[in-house]
Design a protein around this motif. Structure first.
Motif, PDB file in Angstrom:
ATOM      1  N   ALA A   1       0.847  -1.197   0.000  1.00  0.00           N
ATOM      2  CA  ALA A   1       0.000   0.000   0.000  1.00  0.00           C
ATOM      3  C   ALA A   1       0.881   1.245   0.000  1.00  0.00           C
ATOM      4  N   GLU A   2       0.429   2.277  -0.664  1.00  0.00           N
ATOM      5  CA  GLU A   2       1.198   3.528  -0.777  1.00  0.00           C
ATOM      6  C   GLU A   2       1.316   4.246   0.565  1.00  0.00           C
ATOM      7  N   SER A   3       0.198   4.324   1.292  1.00  0.00           N
ATOM      8  CA  SER A   3       0.185   5.024   2.570  1.00  0.00           C
ATOM      9  C   SER A   3      -0.982   4.525   3.415  1.00  0.00           C
ATOM     10  N   ALA A   4      -0.936   4.885   4.696  1.00  0.00           N
ATOM     11  CA  ALA A   4      -2.030   4.497   5.595  1.00  0.00           C
ATOM     12  C   ALA A   4      -2.281   5.603   6.612  1.00  0.00           C
TER      13      ALA A   4
ATOM     14  N   THR B   1       0.901   2.824  20.727  1.00  0.00           N
ATOM     15  CA  THR B   1       1.209   1.457  20.301  1.00  0.00           C
ATOM     16  C   THR B   1       1.397   1.394  18.793  1.00  0.00           C
ATOM     17  N   VAL B   2       0.537   2.079  18.053  1.00  0.00           N
ATOM     18  CA  VAL B   2       0.687   2.129  16.593  1.00  0.00           C
ATOM     19  C   VAL B   2       2.033   2.755  16.231  1.00  0.00           C
ATOM     20  N   LYS B   3       2.421   3.836  16.913  1.00  0.00           N
ATOM     21  CA  LYS B   3       3.719   4.479  16.652  1.00  0.00           C
ATOM     22  C   LYS B   3       4.859   3.493  16.837  1.00  0.00           C
ATOM     23  N   LYS B   4       4.822   2.724  17.924  1.00  0.00           N
ATOM     24  CA  LYS B   4       5.864   1.718  18.177  1.00  0.00           C
ATOM     25  C   LYS B   4       5.903   0.688  17.059  1.00  0.00           C
TER      26      LYS B   4
ATOM     27  N   THR C   1       8.478  -1.605  12.122  1.00  0.00           N
ATOM     28  CA  THR C   1       8.343  -2.132  10.767  1.00  0.00           C
ATOM     29  C   THR C   1       8.882  -1.169   9.699  1.00  0.00           C
ATOM     30  N   ASP C   2       9.412  -0.036  10.133  1.00  0.00           N
ATOM     31  CA  ASP C   2       9.979   0.983   9.235  1.00  0.00           C
ATOM     32  C   ASP C   2       8.957   1.591   8.275  1.00  0.00           C
ATOM     33  N   PHE C   3       7.734   1.767   8.737  1.00  0.00           N
ATOM     34  CA  PHE C   3       6.691   2.369   7.902  1.00  0.00           C
ATOM     35  C   PHE C   3       6.273   3.757   8.372  1.00  0.00           C
ATOM     36  N   GLU C   4       7.049   4.393   9.244  1.00  0.00           N
ATOM     37  CA  GLU C   4       6.666   5.707   9.778  1.00  0.00           C
ATOM     38  C   GLU C   4       6.419   6.732   8.680  1.00  0.00           C
ATOM     39  N   VAL C   5       7.232   6.720   7.630  1.00  0.00           N
ATOM     40  CA  VAL C   5       7.107   7.740   6.581  1.00  0.00           C
ATOM     41  C   VAL C   5       5.873   7.538   5.707  1.00  0.00           C
TER      42      VAL C   5
END
Length: 102
Positions: free
Chosen positions: A65-68, A80-83, A88-92
């Motif tokens: 997926a491009e973004s969420a 918890t989502v931030k952690k 998983t290296d998807f922060e960006v």
């Protein structure tokens, strides 16, 4: 709880303690959902409303997926989502909002 497949395959996710705040989607249900939409995820934008620990949105990101966008009214859930995004290296690729569904 873990990511089933994709770039973050096998990564374990942090969960929210207790059952008062969240009821995680069972593994078999998550597998069924993503089996039915597996060819429609790549390049899409995802909304994970009532995110909990973010497992559904992160699974979609792992599958291309491009973004969420993750939305939850609980500060504990958002943290918890931030952690999990960091792990998983998807922060960006993610945006988080602490808000009710309205």
């Amino acid at each position: 709880m873990r990511i089933i497949t994709g770039s973050a395959r096998g990564k374990r996710l942090v969960t929210v303690e207790g059952t008062d705040l969240v009821r995680p989607t069972p593994e078999k249900v998550k597998e069924a959902i993503f089996s039915s939409i597996q060819f429609d995820i790549e390049g899409r934008r995802i909304l994970d409303l009532f995110a909990g620990c973010g497992q559904l949105g992160i699974e979609a990101l792992s599958r291309g997926a491009e973004s969420a966008v993750f939305v939850d009214s609980s500060e504990v859930s958002i943290n918890t989502v931030k952690k999990n995004l960091t792990g998983t290296d998807f922060e960006v690729k993610a945006r988080l909002f602490r808000s009710d569904y309205q």
